[in-house]
Design an enzyme around this catalytic site. Structure first.
Site, PDB file in Angstrom:
ATOM      1  N   ARG A 138      88.141 -16.987  77.735  1.00 59.69           N
ATOM      2  CA  ARG A 138      89.288 -16.712  78.274  1.00 59.69           C
ATOM      3  C   ARG A 138      90.516 -16.272  77.458  1.00 59.69           C
ATOM      4  O   ARG A 138      91.184 -15.474  77.769  1.00 59.69           O
ATOM      5  CB  ARG A 138      89.492 -18.167  79.098  1.00 59.69           C
ATOM      6  CG  ARG A 138      88.622 -18.435  80.108  1.00 59.69           C
ATOM      7  CD  ARG A 138      88.990 -19.686  80.798  1.00 59.69           C
ATOM      8  NE  ARG A 138      88.229 -20.738  79.674  1.00 59.69           N
ATOM      9  CZ  ARG A 138      88.514 -22.089  79.711  1.00 59.69           C
ATOM     10  NH1 ARG A 138      88.825 -22.727  81.027  1.00 59.69           N
ATOM     11  NH2 ARG A 138      87.749 -22.740  78.804  1.00 59.69           N
ATOM     12  N   ASP A 184      86.328 -21.985  83.592  1.00 61.25           N
ATOM     13  CA  ASP A 184      85.442 -21.651  82.537  1.00 61.25           C
ATOM     14  C   ASP A 184      84.386 -20.803  82.968  1.00 61.25           C
ATOM     15  O   ASP A 184      83.585 -21.272  83.823  1.00 61.25           O
ATOM     16  CB  ASP A 184      85.089 -23.109  81.860  1.00 61.25           C
ATOM     17  CG  ASP A 184      84.277 -22.450  80.416  1.00 61.25           C
ATOM     18  OD1 ASP A 184      84.050 -21.450  80.375  1.00 61.25           O
ATOM     19  OD2 ASP A 184      84.050 -23.572  79.617  1.00 61.25           O
ATOM     20  N   CYS A 238      91.949 -21.764  74.625  1.00 62.40           N
ATOM     21  CA  CYS A 238      90.854 -22.209  75.528  1.00 62.40           C
ATOM     22  C   CYS A 238      89.918 -23.007  74.808  1.00 62.40           C
ATOM     23  O   CYS A 238      90.342 -23.896  73.697  1.00 62.40           O
ATOM     24  CB  CYS A 238      90.063 -21.010  76.332  1.00 62.40           C
ATOM     25  SG  CYS A 238      89.221 -19.667  75.041  1.00 62.40           S
TER      26      CYS A 238
END
Ligand code: 4NP
Length: 150
Positions: free
Chosen positions: A9, A118, A3
């Protein structure tokens, strides 16, 4: 698992996939990294730690790192969390390496090129949503690459 910051994440994705592989007694090396280097050596975000813990996964051994060009030779599969990460990853590949780079949600939603949102600037609900998306995608990774029925 890649990420932007390697604190929200991708640490979750790493933790979830490791957890599933361990449960199936499969040995595979799983790691995560960020395309950005803003949080090098940091623990995962406390909201990622909490949502993982809710599902009995401990990700507190992880520390953020930045993606390295050697990762493209060291790993067989590289999963991007979103389209920005995917584009950045593709730009870093050398001949033949681009086939390793995948959008992680294409495992659960083939051909849709969906992004894992996100959650960094959102509330804690975003992390539950991210967890559920990654949990399903990791089940599909076991089915698609390890030929397990989940
Ligand atoms: P991640 O989330 O890419 O899922 O780890 C983010 C973490 C930090 C920042 C952005 C996204 N940041 O801008 O610091």
């Amino acid at each position: 698992m890649v990420c932007l910051g390697n604190i929200c994440r991708s640490p979750l994705a790493e933790g979830i996939l490791k957890h599933k592989l361990k449960a199936k007694n499969i040995e595979a090396f799983v790691d995560s990294a960020g395309t950005g280097g803003y949080h090098i050596d940091a623990l995962p975000d406390e909201r990622s730690i909490a949502i993982a813990k809710k599902y009995d996964i401990d990700i507190t051994d992880q520390r953020a790192r930045k993606l390295r060009s050697v990762d493209f030779t060291d790993f067989d599969l590289i999963f991007a969390m979103d389209t920005y990460n995917y584009q950045d990853l593709k730009k870093m590949t050398k001949d033949g390496e681009e086939v390793k780079v995948k959008m992680i949600l294409n495992e659960s939603h083939p051909g849709k090129n969906m992004s894992v949102p996100d959650p960094y600037y959102g509330g804690k609900d975003g992390f539950e949503n991210v967890y559920q998306m990654l949990n399903l995608a990791c089940d599909k990774i076991l089915e698609n690459y390890f030929k397990l029925k989940m």
